[in-house]
Scaffold this motif. Sequence first.
Motif, mmCIF file in Angstrom:
data_model
loop_
_atom_site.group_PDB
_atom_site.id
_atom_site.type_symbol
_atom_site.label_atom_id
_atom_site.label_comp_id
_atom_site.label_asym_id
_atom_site.label_seq_id
_atom_site.Cartn_x
_atom_site.Cartn_y
_atom_site.Cartn_z
ATOM 1 N N GLY A 256 2.914 8.393 1.733
ATOM 2 C CA GLY A 256 1.700 8.954 1.176
ATOM 3 C C GLY A 256 1.911 10.038 0.136
ATOM 4 N N ARG A 257 3.149 10.292 -0.253
ATOM 5 C CA ARG A 257 3.451 11.357 -1.210
ATOM 6 C C ARG A 257 4.143 10.774 -2.447
ATOM 7 N NH1 ARG A 257 5.972 16.048 2.784
ATOM 8 N NH2 ARG A 257 4.087 16.308 4.093
ATOM 9 N N LEU B 47 4.662 5.807 -4.192
ATOM 10 C CA LEU B 47 4.240 6.566 -3.016
ATOM 11 C C LEU B 47 5.139 6.212 -1.835
ATOM 12 C CD1 LEU B 47 0.331 6.334 -3.115
ATOM 13 C CD2 LEU B 47 1.762 8.305 -3.697
ATOM 14 N N GLU C 277 6.297 3.266 3.815
ATOM 15 C CA GLU C 277 6.222 4.161 4.960
ATOM 16 C C GLU C 277 7.364 5.169 4.967
ATOM 17 O OE1 GLU C 277 5.992 1.973 8.560
ATOM 18 O OE2 GLU C 277 4.072 1.017 8.068
ATOM 19 N N ARG D 238 0.824 -1.215 0.000
ATOM 20 C CA ARG D 238 0.000 0.000 0.000
ATOM 21 C C ARG D 238 0.859 1.267 0.000
ATOM 22 N NH1 ARG D 238 -2.466 -3.920 2.791
ATOM 23 N NH2 ARG D 238 -4.697 -4.293 2.426
#
Length: 302
Positions: free
Chosen positions: A268-269, A265, A211, A208
């Motif tokens: 989240g960026r 990603l 991190e 996903r």
Amino acid sequence: MALAKDPLWRRLAADVRHGRVPGYLRVRQEAYFLFASARTLSRPSHRVRESEIHVFVLWSNALTQEERIMRDISSEFVVRDVRRVSWPWPGFSWNLTRFYGGTLPPRAEKERHCGTDPFLVVVVEDPEPTYAPRRTPKGVVNARTFDAKQRHRSWTGGGHRIHASLDPIEAEHDLFLLLGRRTDDYRSPSAAWNGEIVAGPEGPVGARGWESVAELRTAIEVATPYVLLAEGEKELEVLVEDLSRAALTANIPAAEIGSARYEILVAGRPFALVLRSAGDGTLEQSRLRSSTVRRFFRDRTR
């Protein structure tokens, strides 16, 4: 329910359909074994002084034999951790692709063979690692984990419903991709297993997004030898031995592999990952003169 193993005639016919010599897999295994045996005639097996951390994976179609396999593992090794892992479906084949490093189509035969329900990841310590030739591409492997894997596969109908790491490099890869941990995490006395099976991550590390850049770098490190070329707030550039394996590990779609720059990603960026491979002609002459890069190329071509 475990799938029945295809009869011999069907497997031989499949080899012919794919343009292979009938029974090529067995021939290839014998070639690996003979080559490894020839290299170790003077020392057919040897014991490693230090204990090793290894990983067993019991895919869901193997869990009909879970109790028997766990008893066998516990009798041979020191169990350090047991996790029940769920990978979401659809997307299971992609997770297998990232884990094994070979592209699989959606709903692949390997997916159906292994099963897509929750599976077990068993982390063990081998107190007496013994290396010897076996019928595997690596040739000389940890004979104790290999032999245990083969026993467990025979109990679950054959095929590949059981996975096991065969050397410390593979163990580092498997453990980080599956659980986000390193082998050193299991070497302290406090790492003893308490007998409880706990839930593991839902998907391989990075499924996903990442991190942190450090997590991404570690994933590439355990997947393939690499050299860090540049690292910034929005970009990471590395020289890798196996570009395809690095890209799959970084969660790059298979259709995009082949370019040098990828958008992913991190925290989240949007983040740029630049992958260079040895001999692809994309490195400038000034960077080729770097002592680290020169040593990397020399080690790859020996």
